[in-house]
Design a protein around this motif. Structure first.
Motif, PDB file in Angstrom:
ATOM      1  N   SER A   1      39.644  83.733  33.236  1.00 27.50           N
ATOM      2  CA  SER A   1      39.231  82.609  34.076  1.00 27.50           C
ATOM      3  C   SER A   1      39.860  82.745  35.454  1.00 27.50           C
ATOM      4  O   SER A   1      40.788  83.537  35.670  1.00 27.50           O
ATOM      5  CB  SER A   1      39.619  81.267  33.436  1.00 27.50           C
ATOM      6  OG  SER A   1      41.008  81.211  33.154  1.00 27.50           O
TER       7      SER A   1
ATOM      8  N   ASP B   1      30.291  78.016  34.170  1.00 29.17           N
ATOM      9  CA  ASP B   1      30.303  78.423  35.572  1.00 29.17           C
ATOM     10  C   ASP B   1      29.976  77.223  36.444  1.00 29.17           C
ATOM     11  O   ASP B   1      29.828  76.098  35.953  1.00 29.17           O
ATOM     12  CB  ASP B   1      29.349  79.585  35.829  1.00 29.17           C
ATOM     13  CG  ASP B   1      27.889  79.259  35.489  1.00 29.17           C
ATOM     14  OD1 ASP B   1      27.580  78.070  35.202  1.00 29.17           O
ATOM     15  OD2 ASP B   1      27.055  80.177  35.514  1.00 29.17           O
TER      16      ASP B   1
ATOM     17  N   TYR C   1      30.184  91.105  27.612  1.00 26.14           N
ATOM     18  CA  TYR C   1      30.876  89.939  28.161  1.00 26.14           C
ATOM     19  C   TYR C   1      29.917  88.758  28.161  1.00 26.14           C
ATOM     20  O   TYR C   1      28.695  88.929  28.205  1.00 26.14           O
ATOM     21  CB  TYR C   1      31.402  90.209  29.575  1.00 26.14           C
ATOM     22  CG  TYR C   1      30.312  90.353  30.615  1.00 26.14           C
ATOM     23  CD1 TYR C   1      29.824  89.235  31.305  1.00 26.14           C
ATOM     24  CD2 TYR C   1      29.756  91.592  30.910  1.00 26.14           C
ATOM     25  CE1 TYR C   1      28.816  89.354  32.251  1.00 26.14           C
ATOM     26  CE2 TYR C   1      28.752  91.718  31.850  1.00 26.14           C
ATOM     27  CZ  TYR C   1      28.287  90.599  32.518  1.00 26.14           C
ATOM     28  OH  TYR C   1      27.278  90.718  33.449  1.00 26.14           O
ATOM     29  N   TYR C   2      30.495  87.559  28.129  1.00 23.59           N
ATOM     30  CA  TYR C   2      29.692  86.347  28.114  1.00 23.59           C
ATOM     31  C   TYR C   2      30.332  85.304  29.022  1.00 23.59           C
ATOM     32  O   TYR C   2      31.542  85.044  28.918  1.00 23.59           O
ATOM     33  CB  TYR C   2      29.571  85.789  26.687  1.00 23.59           C
ATOM     34  CG  TYR C   2      28.942  86.773  25.736  1.00 23.59           C
ATOM     35  CD1 TYR C   2      27.564  86.960  25.706  1.00 23.59           C
ATOM     36  CD2 TYR C   2      29.742  87.537  24.890  1.00 23.59           C
ATOM     37  CE1 TYR C   2      26.991  87.886  24.839  1.00 23.59           C
ATOM     38  CE2 TYR C   2      29.180  88.460  24.021  1.00 23.59           C
ATOM     39  CZ  TYR C   2      27.802  88.637  24.003  1.00 23.59           C
ATOM     40  OH  TYR C   2      27.237  89.554  23.155  1.00 23.59           O
ATOM     41  N   VAL C   3      29.524  84.743  29.896  1.00 19.74           N
ATOM     42  CA  VAL C   3      29.981  83.662  30.764  1.00 19.74           C
ATOM     43  C   VAL C   3      29.754  82.347  30.027  1.00 19.74           C
ATOM     44  O   VAL C   3      28.608  81.950  29.772  1.00 19.74           O
ATOM     45  CB  VAL C   3      29.233  83.665  32.104  1.00 19.74           C
ATOM     46  CG1 VAL C   3      29.689  82.489  32.971  1.00 19.74           C
ATOM     47  CG2 VAL C   3      29.473  84.988  32.841  1.00 19.74           C
TER      48      VAL C   3
ATOM     49  N   SER D   1      33.884  81.105  34.690  1.00 16.85           N
ATOM     50  CA  SER D   1      33.691  81.747  35.986  1.00 16.85           C
ATOM     51  C   SER D   1      33.918  80.826  37.173  1.00 16.85           C
ATOM     52  O   SER D   1      33.351  79.736  37.246  1.00 16.85           O
ATOM     53  CB  SER D   1      32.271  82.324  36.071  1.00 16.85           C
ATOM     54  OG  SER D   1      32.038  82.870  37.356  1.00 16.85           O
TER      55      SER D   1
ATOM     56  N   GLU E   1      30.367  88.093  37.909  1.00 15.34           N
ATOM     57  CA  GLU E   1      31.409  87.857  36.916  1.00 15.34           C
ATOM     58  C   GLU E   1      32.585  88.821  37.089  1.00 15.34           C
ATOM     59  O   GLU E   1      33.710  88.513  36.713  1.00 15.34           O
ATOM     60  CB  GLU E   1      30.834  87.996  35.501  1.00 15.34           C
ATOM     61  CG  GLU E   1      29.802  86.938  35.159  1.00 15.34           C
ATOM     62  CD  GLU E   1      28.421  87.210  35.755  1.00 15.34           C
ATOM     63  OE1 GLU E   1      28.121  88.374  36.093  1.00 15.34           O
ATOM     64  OE2 GLU E   1      27.638  86.252  35.888  1.00 15.34           O
TER      65      GLU E   1
ATOM     66  N   ILE F   1      34.285  84.482  29.571  1.00 16.28           N
ATOM     67  CA  ILE F   1      34.610  84.184  30.961  1.00 16.28           C
ATOM     68  C   ILE F   1      34.296  82.734  31.300  1.00 16.28           C
ATOM     69  O   ILE F   1      33.198  82.238  31.023  1.00 16.28           O
ATOM     70  CB  ILE F   1      33.825  85.111  31.906  1.00 16.28           C
ATOM     71  CG1 ILE F   1      34.199  86.576  31.623  1.00 16.28           C
ATOM     72  CG2 ILE F   1      34.087  84.770  33.367  1.00 16.28           C
ATOM     73  CD1 ILE F   1      33.314  87.584  32.331  1.00 16.28           C
TER      74      ILE F   1
END
Length: 447
Positions: free
Chosen positions: A137, A273, A268-270, A204, A211, A202
């Motif tokens: 983060s 955000d 990866y995964y957000v 973001s 990212e 993440i």
């Protein structure tokens, strides 16, 4: 007609709803599931029965602690060990977590200690071909750091970061310089665990599609379109402000950048955000009867330009759809470029509100348009520059009230002292650290 008091209350409530929607702990609990010996992380499944695969975690940034708590709750004893660097907190984690209070906005000794611990843990995970979960983060850039050239001192790292964050450069430019001198950033941490099954979650604090800029991308190869670090130094005339050791590292690019781009391909995964917060703000505004419009193109402009455009758009929105029983709401997010000019207390959010207040006051002679204007800007992390506030709220009466207290708004603006200005008016927004970070939210109302 909606009163000024009602509009101010609505703006604060809308921001509060946006903040509630970006709870990092809940986001991880929605994303990670342990089903017997199968660990499912969004769309990635890791088979933990494969040789008794162990699970390790590295968490860094302002949302690291709630993310780590959630992962611990889900995995229980299946989590072998972790390293976390995060703001200090009263909440504790199990002993299998090594906990560090990394500095922000500048690295500290704990930032370096966290990096050493992360290197050790990642090396152990790599030797075991373990599963490795990164919880990333915003704020992690400073909270975990190790120089690529170990001759660079902590004091030199701090001096460089201070020059970067106050020069007016955007986050992509700042991170280009950070990556050039770091052994963590630009995929440096991920590269130490090439035999691990890796996945990054993440929260973001950057724009969509960027990212790799969150915490300067410890698990991401440098973006192909990243600014050149030396060009950033020249553009912002930072040669005199940066230590010689930093300039030397920038002039000697790290070997293996192309190799990093080839090797770093883990999923990866957000989870959250800025858009998550903006959409929640829009829902809250509509529930209160406002006609809502987004200004998604106003994100990282120079602060004076961005503020002026947003106020003009709010008035245009009012002219097109507003009315006696129909207030309007303009929503924007991101992070304006805001050079520090003086030694006052504040950040880009309070300065945005101050600029809006000054412009509203200059328009006060006009008899057309809405009766009331509200402009709120606040950081979802609860921190605005060097102030204890998250931001501030302004309206068409702000400067009139300030003059009654003998406050010169332009002097506060020139001295980068916007928090002090709004604190005196009881219009500073103070949330305390929120344990999340998805950039700023700007809410503007007319009614």
């Amino acid at each position: 007609m909606t009163s000024l008091t009602e509009l101010r209350r609505a703006a604060l409530e809308i921001f509060d709803e946006a903040l509630k929607s970006v709870d990092a702990r809940l986001a991880v609990r929605r994303a990670v599931h342990l089903e017997g010996s199968r660990l499912r992380v969004v769309n990635t499944t890791i088979n933990l029965s494969d040789g008794g695969k162990r699970v390790y975690a590295v968490a860094l940034g302002k949302a690291a602690r709630p993310m780590a708590h959630a992962l611990t709750e889900i995995l229980g004893e299946r989590l072998t060990g972790g390293v976390i660097t995060a703001p200090p907190s009263d909440t504790s984690l199990p002993d299998r977590w090594r906990v560090f209070a990394g500095g922000h906005p500048l690295p500290n000794q704990e930032s370096l200690a966290a990096a050493r611990a992360a290197f050790e843990l990642v090396g152990r995970a790599d030797a075991e071909s373990a599963a490795l979960i990164f919880l990333i983060s915003g704020g992690g850039s400073a909270m975990m750091e190790w120089p690529r050239d170990e001759r660079i001192t902590l004091e030199e790292l701090r001096s460089a970061n201070e020059a970067l964050v106050s020069c007016g450069a955007n986050i992509a430019e700042i991170n280009a310089v950070r990556r050039a001198v770091s052994a963590i950033k630009g995929g440096g941490l991920s590269l130490r665990a090439q035999r691990c099954e890796q996945v990054s979650l993440i929260v973001s604090d950057t724009g969509a599609g960027r990212e790799g800029d969150v915490a300067s991308g410890p698990t991401f190869a440098p973006p192909a379109d990243a600014p050149d670090a030396a060009a950033v130094v020249a553009r912002y005339k930072l040669e005199a402000a940066l230590p010689e050791s930093i300039l030397r590292a920038i002039g000697q690019p790290a070997a293996g950048t192309k190799l990093a781009a080839q090797l770093i391909s883990s999923p990866y995964y957000v989870l959250l955000d800025n858009e998550s917060a903006l959409k929640s703000a829009a829902r809250a505004a509509r529930e209160r009867g406002f006609v809502v419009e987004f200004a998604r193109d106003i994100v990282e402009q120079p602060i004076a330009e961005g503020c002026s455009i947003l106020l003009s758009r709010l008035l245009d929105l009012w002219d097109s759809v507003g009315g006696e029983d129909r207030g309007v709401c303009l929503i924007s997010g991101g992070e304006f470029a805001c050079p520090v000019r003086g030694s006052g207390t504040g950040g880009r959010n309070a300065e945005s509100a101050l600029r809006w207040a000054i412009e509203m006051d200059s328009r006060s002679g006009s008899h057309s348009g809405p009766s009331h204007l509200i402009a709120l800007s606040a950081g979802t992390d609860g921190v605005d520059g060097n102030s204890p506030g998250a931001g501030a709220i302004a309206d068409e009466t702000t400067l009139r009230r300030a003059r009654q207290l003998g406050l010169d708004a332009r002097r506060f603006l020139d001295e980068s002292d916007a928090y002090t200005f709004f604190h005196r008016l009881n219009d500073a927004i103070v949330t305390g650290p929120t344990a999340t970070n998805v950039r700023d939210v700007r809410i503007m109302l007319a009614g």
